[in-house]
Structure formats: structure tokens, C-alpha cells
Design a protein around this motif. Structure first.
Motif, PDB file in Angstrom:
ATOM      1  N   PRO A 164       0.825  -1.226   0.000  1.00 10.51           N
ATOM      2  CA  PRO A 164       0.000   0.000   0.000  1.00 10.51           C
ATOM      3  C   PRO A 164       0.851   1.263   0.000  1.00 10.51           C
ATOM      4  O   PRO A 164       1.833   1.369   0.737  1.00 10.51           O
ATOM      5  N   HIS A 165       0.473   2.209  -0.846  1.00  9.49           N
ATOM      6  CA  HIS A 165       1.189   3.470  -0.980  1.00  9.49           C
ATOM      7  C   HIS A 165       0.228   4.493  -1.564  1.00  9.49           C
ATOM      8  O   HIS A 165      -0.895   4.175  -1.935  1.00  9.49           O
ATOM      9  N   ARG A 166       0.666   5.733  -1.646  1.00  6.34           N
ATOM     10  CA  ARG A 166      -0.149   6.763  -2.274  1.00  6.34           C
ATOM     11  C   ARG A 166       0.767   7.699  -3.049  1.00  6.34           C
ATOM     12  O   ARG A 166       1.962   7.775  -2.786  1.00  6.34           O
TER      13      ARG A 166
ATOM     14  N   THR B  26      -2.314  10.930 -10.720  1.00  9.42           N
ATOM     15  CA  THR B  26      -3.477  10.060 -10.868  1.00  9.42           C
ATOM     16  C   THR B  26      -3.078   8.876 -11.744  1.00  9.42           C
ATOM     17  O   THR B  26      -2.347   9.037 -12.718  1.00  9.42           O
ATOM     18  N   GLN B  27      -3.573   7.690 -11.398  1.00 12.64           N
ATOM     19  CA  GLN B  27      -3.228   6.503 -12.176  1.00 12.64           C
ATOM     20  C   GLN B  27      -4.488   5.837 -12.739  1.00 12.64           C
ATOM     21  O   GLN B  27      -5.530   5.787 -12.086  1.00 12.64           O
ATOM     22  N   ILE B  28      -4.341   5.322 -13.962  1.00  9.32           N
ATOM     23  CA  ILE B  28      -5.406   4.587 -14.640  1.00  9.32           C
ATOM     24  C   ILE B  28      -4.833   3.242 -15.064  1.00  9.32           C
ATOM     25  O   ILE B  28      -3.820   3.186 -15.770  1.00  9.32           O
TER      26      ILE B  28
ATOM     27  N   GLY C 181      -3.613  10.817  -3.824  1.00  6.50           N
ATOM     28  CA  GLY C 181      -3.937  10.799  -2.399  1.00  6.50           C
ATOM     29  C   GLY C 181      -4.642   9.555  -1.914  1.00  6.50           C
ATOM     30  O   GLY C 181      -4.775   9.359  -0.709  1.00  6.50           O
ATOM     31  N   VAL C 182      -5.101   8.695  -2.824  1.00  5.57           N
ATOM     32  CA  VAL C 182      -5.810   7.481  -2.417  1.00  5.57           C
ATOM     33  C   VAL C 182      -4.790   6.374  -2.140  1.00  5.57           C
ATOM     34  O   VAL C 182      -3.973   6.045  -3.003  1.00  5.57           O
ATOM     35  N   MET C 183      -4.833   5.807  -0.943  1.00  2.00           N
ATOM     36  CA  MET C 183      -3.959   4.697  -0.607  1.00  2.00           C
ATOM     37  C   MET C 183      -4.352   3.484  -1.439  1.00  2.00           C
ATOM     38  O   MET C 183      -5.527   3.119  -1.517  1.00  2.00           O
TER      39      MET C 183
ATOM     40  N   LEU D  20     -10.719  15.595   0.419  1.00  2.00           N
ATOM     41  CA  LEU D  20      -9.892  16.649   1.001  1.00  2.00           C
ATOM     42  C   LEU D  20      -8.940  16.086   2.062  1.00  2.00           C
ATOM     43  O   LEU D  20      -7.784  16.524   2.163  1.00  2.00           O
ATOM     44  N   ILE D  21      -9.415  15.132   2.850  1.00  2.00           N
ATOM     45  CA  ILE D  21      -8.540  14.504   3.847  1.00  2.00           C
ATOM     46  C   ILE D  21      -7.347  13.862   3.160  1.00  2.00           C
ATOM     47  O   ILE D  21      -6.193  14.045   3.581  1.00  2.00           O
TER      48      ILE D  21
END
Length: 288
Positions: free
Chosen positions: A41-43, A48-50, A80-82, A192-193
Motif C-alpha cells: 500500500p502506498h499513495r 493520478t493513475q489509470i 492521495g488514495v492509498m 480533502l482529507i
């Protein structure tokens, strides 16, 4: 546009991409096979990834949720999404990484009917869309690997085509996906978090950003998570801290700084209050 974009890789070291028009495309096997098909897991920050999965499958973690995905499928992961992956060996596909500022600029060119893609999602790829998606991804990979006149403009044009196909695949998003107003506010808060948790903003700041009162934001969080807004912010901070402690060798003092704590002692108190262990003890237990 200029200025480096920070990239946090699999183990927490910092790197940098070229600038805000960065776009990179590679075969899925290039990185996943090298890590024995398991990505911790990382961010990513402002990337942005597709993922276009054409063969095989994957167990994917998106923040606190787990999904089992089989090909053909498309996976969209905003900055920002783990996220972490446990791929089936020899899975095939394409990974597109694009600077979020560039993505937002291209989205604006599509028109008002295409709402910004700000949430992670997974889509099964219908036969009618599989060939167009693959063709566009191959064109992006070919264009990005060459050095041609007007390359940036061509890549943006190809990215725009890809986003249009993705919007056509999920028309319900144009009607807010059926989410109620409180649910939309909650999703905005969660986004936002992910983007600002390390800046240690107060709940009132988040509430102001999404246009509600602090009391109303807490009410929404209680309704859907039985927690107040600050607890959700702390949950993200804690998850990020655990990731650093488990998957990197970064000193605790530096982790504290990266997470926005003014003093390592404050970070130690925060972590122990939520886990019962100091960061150093948690790291030792996780690696034993």
C-alpha cells in the motif's frame, strides 16, 4: 507550467517527476513482475493513475476497502488514495500515470457535462469499449516513448479521448451517481482529507472547503461512520503513519515531519494514544 511534483514510491522514499504536464505509460508487467506481483500500500501526490487490465486479475486495496477484480477491467485511482495490489502472476495490461493538474486541464476541455473524476472507481470493461481503450493506451505509450514535435499537445489529445471513453462507460456519474447531498459532502470531505491530512488543518477548515458548518460535517460523519470529523482525519494520519513504519526505514522524527507534526514528541503521543504503542515499538512488532 513548471515545478517538480513529489512522488512517494512503494517504500516511502521521495522522488520527482518532470512537471505538471507529466504523463507516463508502461505495461503492467514492467513494475509488477519486478516486485513479484505484490505492491505494498502506498499513495501518490498529484499523480493520478489509470489501470487497464486486459488479462488476469488482482486483489486491490483502495484506502480501507478491498476489491477483487478480473479482466477486462479499468481501475481509476486519484492522487492521495492509498492503494496496494496483489496481482495474479502474468496479468497483462497498461498503467497510465498522469499529473493531476494536467488531468484537470484536459477534463475542462471536454466540457461541463463531464464532471471531474475525483473518486477512485473500478469498472468492468464491456466488449464495445475494450478495443477503443486498448488502442488509445497503445497510442499514448507509443507517443510518450518517442520525441516528436508537439508531443505534449498530442498526449493531451489522446488523454482527452481516453477520458471521454471512460465517461461514456459510466453515464450515471453525470447525475452524481445517485448519491444524496450528505453523501456527496462526505465524499468531498474524504477527498480533502486524502489531499491535506499532513497539513493538520482544523475541522472548521474542511467544513468551509465543502460549504457546510462544522456541526453539520460532524453530523454527516456520525450518520455514516459513527465517528466525528476529526476522528476520520486522525484515522488517515494513523494509517499513513503505520504505512511508513511498516514499509520504510525512515526515522520516526522524519515521519513526524512528513505528517505535519511540529515536534516528534507530539507524533509519539498521538500514535500511542491511538494504538497503545510508541511508533518505535509498533515498528519492532510489525517486523518481528
Amino acid at each position: 507550467m513548471s515545478g517538480n511534483l513529489e512522488f512517494v514510491d512503494l517504500y516511502g522514499e521521495k522522488g520527482s517527476f518532470l512537471h505538471q504536464t507529466f504523463l507516463y505509460c508502461e505495461p503492467l508487467t514492467q513494475r509488477s513482475a519486478r516486485h513479484e506481483w505484490k505492491i505494498h500500500p502506498h499513495r501518490h501526490k498529484q499523480i493520478t493513475q489509470i489501470f487497464l487490465l486486459t488479462e488476469g486479475g488482482v486483489d486491490v486495496q483502495l484506502d480501507g476497502e478491498h476489491h477483487r477484480i478480473d479482466a477486462p477491467a479499468l481501475l481509476y485511482i486519484p492522487d492521495g488514495v492509498m492503494h496496494g495490489f496483489d496481482w495474479q502472476a502474468n496479468s497483462q495490461g497498461t498503467v497510465l500515470s498522469v499529473a493531476t493538474p494536467m488531468l484537470r486541464q484536459v477534463e475542462q476541455n471536454i466540457g461541463e457535462s463531464a464532471k471531474p473524476l475525483t473518486e477512485a472507481f473500478v469498472l468492468a470493461v464491456h466488449m464495445a469499449f475494450s478495443k477503443p481503450l486498448l488502442t488509445i493506451c497503445q497510442a499514448i505509450q507509443q507517443e510518450a516513448s518517442a520525441s516528436s514535435p508537439h508531443q505534449s499537445s498530442m498526449l493531451q489529445a489522446l488523454l482527452q479521448q481516453l477520458l471521454i471513453v471512460m465517461h461514456r462507460m459510466q453515464p450515471a456519474r453525470n447525475e452524481e451517481g445517485g448519491f444524496s447531498k450528505p453523501e456527496r459532502k462526505l465524499r468531498q470531505f474524504q477527498q480533502l482529507i486524502r489531499q491535506h491530512f499532513a497539513q493538520q488543518h482544523k475541522v472548521s477548515w474542511y467544513a468551509g472547503q465543502i460549504g457546510v458548518s462544522q456541526a453539520h460535517l460532524n453530523q454527516i460523519c456520525q450518520q455514516y461512520y459513527q465517528s466525528n470529523a476529526l476522528a476520520l482525519v486522525h484515522q488517515t494520519l494513523l494509517s499513513e503513519a503505520k504505512r511508513y513504519l511498516i514499509f520504510s526505514d525512515i526515522a520516526v522524527a522524519e515521519i513526524a515531519e512528513r505528517l505535519g507534526f511540529s515536534e516528534p514528541g507530539y507524533f509519539n503521543k498521538f500514535f500511542k494514544r491511538h494504538t497503545g504503542l510508541s511508533p518505535a515499538a509498533y515498528r519492532r512488532e510489525s517486523q518481528s
